[in-house]
Design an enzyme around this catalytic site. Structure first.
Site, PDB file in Angstrom:
ATOM      1  N   ASP A  70     -10.060   3.248   1.236  1.00  0.00           N
ATOM      2  CA  ASP A  70     -10.237   1.938   2.543  1.00  0.00           C
ATOM      3  C   ASP A  70     -11.523   3.401   3.533  1.00  0.00           C
ATOM      4  O   ASP A  70     -12.455   2.836   3.659  1.00  0.00           O
ATOM      5  CB  ASP A  70      -9.648   1.974   3.528  1.00  0.00           C
ATOM      6  CG  ASP A  70      -8.675   0.389   2.711  1.00  0.00           C
ATOM      7  OD1 ASP A  70      -9.397  -0.465   2.659  1.00  0.00           O
ATOM      8  OD2 ASP A  70      -7.673   0.194   2.965  1.00  0.00           O
ATOM      9  N   ASN A  97      -4.563   1.936  -1.770  1.00  0.00           N
ATOM     10  CA  ASN A  97      -5.164   0.415  -1.891  1.00  0.00           C
ATOM     11  C   ASN A  97      -5.610   0.321  -3.129  1.00  0.00           C
ATOM     12  O   ASN A  97      -6.429  -0.727  -3.413  1.00  0.00           O
ATOM     13  CB  ASN A  97      -6.027  -0.067  -0.667  1.00  0.00           C
ATOM     14  CG  ASN A  97      -7.687   0.883  -0.745  1.00  0.00           C
ATOM     15  OD1 ASN A  97      -7.615   1.795  -1.763  1.00  0.00           O
ATOM     16  ND2 ASN A  97      -8.092   0.243  -0.290  1.00  0.00           N
ATOM     17  N   GLY A 101     -18.331  -4.010   9.618  1.00  0.00           N
ATOM     18  CA  GLY A 101     -17.273  -3.886   8.915  1.00  0.00           C
ATOM     19  C   GLY A 101     -17.437  -4.578   7.607  1.00  0.00           C
ATOM     20  O   GLY A 101     -15.994  -4.129   6.867  1.00  0.00           O
ATOM     21  N   GLY A 135      -7.875   2.505  17.375  1.00  0.00           N
ATOM     22  CA  GLY A 135      -5.794   1.788  16.340  1.00  0.00           C
ATOM     23  C   GLY A 135      -5.482   3.120  15.667  1.00  0.00           C
ATOM     24  O   GLY A 135      -6.831   3.816  15.913  1.00  0.00           O
ATOM     25  N   ALA A 136      -4.925   2.424  15.666  1.00  0.00           N
ATOM     26  CA  ALA A 136      -4.015   3.591  14.055  1.00  0.00           C
ATOM     27  C   ALA A 136      -3.645   3.464  13.583  1.00  0.00           C
ATOM     28  O   ALA A 136      -2.429   3.942  12.937  1.00  0.00           O
ATOM     29  CB  ALA A 136      -2.580   4.615  15.401  1.00  0.00           C
ATOM     30  N   GLY A 137      -3.532   2.170  12.590  1.00  0.00           N
ATOM     31  CA  GLY A 137      -2.905   1.332  11.836  1.00  0.00           C
ATOM     32  C   GLY A 137      -3.642   1.914  10.691  1.00  0.00           C
ATOM     33  O   GLY A 137      -3.744   3.056   9.984  1.00  0.00           O
ATOM     34  N   GLY A 138      -3.186   0.892   9.872  1.00  0.00           N
ATOM     35  CA  GLY A 138      -3.612   1.419   7.890  1.00  0.00           C
ATOM     36  C   GLY A 138      -5.193   1.736   7.814  1.00  0.00           C
ATOM     37  O   GLY A 138      -5.688   2.807   7.672  1.00  0.00           O
ATOM     38  N   ALA A 139      -5.831   0.952   8.343  1.00  0.00           N
ATOM     39  CA  ALA A 139      -7.662   0.952   8.280  1.00  0.00           C
ATOM     40  C   ALA A 139      -8.158   2.808  10.207  1.00  0.00           C
ATOM     41  O   ALA A 139      -8.613   3.004   9.145  1.00  0.00           O
ATOM     42  CB  ALA A 139      -8.291   0.002   8.840  1.00  0.00           C
ATOM     43  N   LYS A 170       1.139  -1.121   0.326  1.00  0.00           N
ATOM     44  CA  LYS A 170      -0.017   0.221   0.030  1.00  0.00           C
ATOM     45  C   LYS A 170       0.613   1.030  -0.374  1.00  0.00           C
ATOM     46  O   LYS A 170       0.657   2.297  -0.403  1.00  0.00           O
ATOM     47  CB  LYS A 170      -1.300   0.143   1.413  1.00  0.00           C
ATOM     48  CG  LYS A 170      -1.610  -1.146   1.239  1.00  0.00           C
ATOM     49  CD  LYS A 170      -3.247  -0.641   2.177  1.00  0.00           C
ATOM     50  CE  LYS A 170      -4.108  -1.633   1.781  1.00  0.00           C
ATOM     51  NZ  LYS A 170      -5.109  -1.488   3.005  1.00  0.00           N
TER      52      LYS A 170
HETATM   53  P1  NDP Z   1      -2.658  -2.535  11.200  1.00  0.00           P
HETATM   54  O1  NDP Z   1      -1.821  -3.811  11.470  1.00  0.00           O
HETATM   55  O2  NDP Z   1      -1.837  -1.812  10.643  1.00  0.00           O
HETATM   56  O3  NDP Z   1      -3.385  -2.071  12.415  1.00  0.00           O
HETATM   57  C1  NDP Z   1      -3.832  -2.661  13.402  1.00  0.00           C
HETATM   58  C2  NDP Z   1      -4.098  -1.925  14.593  1.00  0.00           C
HETATM   59  O4  NDP Z   1      -4.445  -2.144  16.257  1.00  0.00           O
HETATM   60  C3  NDP Z   1      -2.806  -0.636  15.772  1.00  0.00           C
HETATM   61  O5  NDP Z   1      -3.274   0.638  16.046  1.00  0.00           O
HETATM   62  C4  NDP Z   1      -3.101  -1.935  16.516  1.00  0.00           C
HETATM   63  O6  NDP Z   1      -2.530  -1.325  18.071  1.00  0.00           O
HETATM   64  C5  NDP Z   1      -4.369  -1.940  16.885  1.00  0.00           C
HETATM   65  N1  NDP Z   1      -4.285  -3.746  17.419  1.00  0.00           N
HETATM   66  C6  NDP Z   1      -4.064  -4.520  17.414  1.00  0.00           C
HETATM   67  N2  NDP Z   1      -4.453  -5.361  18.195  1.00  0.00           N
HETATM   68  C7  NDP Z   1      -5.246  -5.195  19.429  1.00  0.00           C
HETATM   69  C8  NDP Z   1      -5.798  -5.410  20.579  1.00  0.00           C
HETATM   70  N3  NDP Z   1      -6.108  -6.725  20.545  1.00  0.00           N
HETATM   71  N4  NDP Z   1      -6.636  -4.630  21.145  1.00  0.00           N
HETATM   72  C9  NDP Z   1      -5.685  -2.809  20.651  1.00  0.00           C
HETATM   73  N5  NDP Z   1      -5.572  -2.563  19.720  1.00  0.00           N
HETATM   74  C10 NDP Z   1      -5.203  -3.832  19.175  1.00  0.00           C
HETATM   75  O7  NDP Z   1      -3.706  -2.830  10.551  1.00  0.00           O
HETATM   76  P2  NDP Z   1      -4.947  -2.592   9.682  1.00  0.00           P
HETATM   77  O8  NDP Z   1      -4.786  -0.930  10.177  1.00  0.00           O
HETATM   78  O9  NDP Z   1      -4.570  -2.586   7.978  1.00  0.00           O
HETATM   79  O10 NDP Z   1      -6.006  -3.428   9.791  1.00  0.00           O
HETATM   80  C11 NDP Z   1      -6.675  -3.327  11.196  1.00  0.00           C
HETATM   81  C12 NDP Z   1      -7.601  -4.209  11.110  1.00  0.00           C
HETATM   82  O11 NDP Z   1      -8.313  -3.442  10.320  1.00  0.00           O
HETATM   83  C13 NDP Z   1      -7.821  -5.122  10.196  1.00  0.00           C
HETATM   84  O12 NDP Z   1      -8.700  -6.622  11.332  1.00  0.00           O
HETATM   85  C14 NDP Z   1      -8.088  -5.508   9.352  1.00  0.00           C
HETATM   86  O13 NDP Z   1      -9.167  -6.549   8.448  1.00  0.00           O
HETATM   87  C15 NDP Z   1      -9.413  -4.676   9.025  1.00  0.00           C
HETATM   88  N6  NDP Z   1      -9.529  -4.146   7.887  1.00  0.00           N
HETATM   89  C16 NDP Z   1     -10.808  -3.948   7.353  1.00  0.00           C
HETATM   90  C17 NDP Z   1     -10.924  -3.358   5.870  1.00  0.00           C
HETATM   91  C18 NDP Z   1     -12.571  -3.439   6.041  1.00  0.00           C
HETATM   92  O14 NDP Z   1     -13.049  -3.116   4.408  1.00  0.00           O
HETATM   93  N7  NDP Z   1     -13.986  -3.252   5.970  1.00  0.00           N
HETATM   94  C19 NDP Z   1     -10.189  -2.742   5.656  1.00  0.00           C
HETATM   95  C20 NDP Z   1      -8.595  -2.759   6.291  1.00  0.00           C
HETATM   96  C21 NDP Z   1      -8.124  -3.689   7.126  1.00  0.00           C
HETATM   97  P3  NDP Z   1      -0.815  -0.925  18.540  1.00  0.00           P
HETATM   98  O15 NDP Z   1      -0.120  -0.139  17.500  1.00  0.00           O
HETATM   99  O16 NDP Z   1      -0.656   0.172  19.600  1.00  0.00           O
HETATM  100  O17 NDP Z   1       0.272  -2.367  18.029  1.00  0.00           O
END
Ligand code: NDP
Length: 284
Positions: free
Chosen positions: A109, A94, A250, A132-136, A73
């Site tokens: 997304d 994406n 989702g 959360g603060a990842g890609g999504a 991405k």
């Molecule tokens: P990333 O790996 O980029 O980010 C994951 C995030 O989740 C981080 O902020 C991480 O926190 C946090 N995290 C993971 N496990 C836990 C937990 N048990 N408790 C609290 N925080 C947690 O992943 P993405 O952002 O790419 O994806 C996240 C989810 O979104 C996935 O499950 C994916 O399937 C879903 N998704 C859905 C889409 C849709 O169209 N419905 C599109 C894209 C993604 P930390 O930074 O503290 O590690």
């Protein structure tokens, strides 16, 4: 006189690794068939070292566009000609769209999330709490802010990642944004209208997992949304519904990001029900 037949289909697809379990091809091709489009979606397994060749190949073959999933991405950006404004802010692409001779990087997304959200609540003026603060989460935070959200509060375990996202939203959009550290059994801040789980908690097979929030504090929240597409009915959404909240799954985000991509590639705004039914059947 009948129109001359053409044997040259519109080509689209996906570049990712691993690719085998990505059901997008089934969802998009169901919509192509439903709308009678002579278009194909080809799911490709592309290793990181092959991404440049894959994009050059798509360009040479005149593909209308393609999705980029993990791990491409961000890496795909160097092979594109221009980024759409939200993709530039998010820093990830994406979905790539051919526009004349140019390849344009889009991020569908966040747009998929906002289109799904609009079926249940108006993001304009809303006070949003985002876990959360990842890609999504980045895509959702930026696109919700661009859709007019009043504030986006970012809650994340990793503080530096959470702060960076809140800073990005406040600097690059008109929304207020702050980072709030994730304390145990996190209580929803007063005045929260929309809560979004953008973490991976609850994704199959860990279906019993739920983010560490005081579930009773959800009762005052208008709508709780989850990014987890499989299973669509996560434990978080079940607990929220039991406390009187509206819920948004989702699967809606996944369907709508595909619908936005299809609109960009073909000009046809597809029937979401057809796409959703295909995914629902796959996810069982
Ligand atoms: P990333 O790996 O980029 O980010 C994951 C995030 O989740 C981080 O902020 C991480 O926190 C946090 N995290 C993971 N496990 C836990 C937990 N048990 N408790 C609290 N925080 C947690 O992943 P993405 O952002 O790419 O994806 C996240 C989810 O979104 C996935 O499950 C994916 O399937 C879903 N998704 C859905 C889409 C849709 O169209 N419905 C599109 C894209 C993604 P930390 O930074 O503290 O590690």
């Amino acid at each position: 006189m009948t129109a001359p037949r053409t044997f040259l289909s519109t080509l689209t697809g996906s570049f990712a690794t691993p690719a085998a379990e990505n059901p997008t091809v089934a969802m998009v091709e169901a919509a192509y068939r439903h709308h009678g489009l002579d278009a194909r979606y080809i799911n490709c397994e592309i290793a990181p070292g092959a991404l440049g060749d894959a994009v050059r190949g798509a360009r040479a073959m005149g593909w209308a566009g393609f999705n980029c999933s993990l791990p491409h991405k961000t890496a795909v950006i160097e092979y594109l000609d221009v980024l759409a404004p939200s993709a530039e802010i998010i820093g990830a692409v994406n979905c790539v769209v051919r526009d004349g001779g140019r390849l344009v990087g889009e991020n569908t997304d966040g747009r998929g999330f906002v289109e799904s959200l609009r079926t249940a609540a108006d993001p304009a003026g809303a006070r949003i709490v985002l876990f959360g603060a990842g890609g999504a989460a980045r895509a959702i935070a930026v696109e919700s802010a661009l859709a007019g959200a009043a504030s986006v509060t970012v809650v994340n375990r990793d503080q530096s990642r959470g702060r960076a996202l809140a800073d990005l939203v406040s600097i690059r959009t008109g929304a207020r944004s702050e980072f709030v550290p994730w304390t145990p059994r996190f209580r929803m801040p007063a005045g929260t209208e929309i809560a979004v789980n953008a973490t991976s908690a609850g994704l199959f097979p860990a279906v019993g997992d739920v983010i560490d929030v005081d579930l009773d504090s959800l009762a005052s929240v208008h709508l709780v949304a989850d990014v987890i597409p499989n299973p669509p009915r996560t434990r978080l959404l079940t607990e929220a519904a039991a406390r009187g909240c509206l819920t948004l799954d989702g699967l809606g985000m996944l369907v709508n990001q595909g619908a936005v991509a299809m609109r960009l590639w073909t000009g046809v705004d597809p029937d979401r029900d057809v796409m959703r039914a295909t995914l629902a059947e796959i996810f069982g």
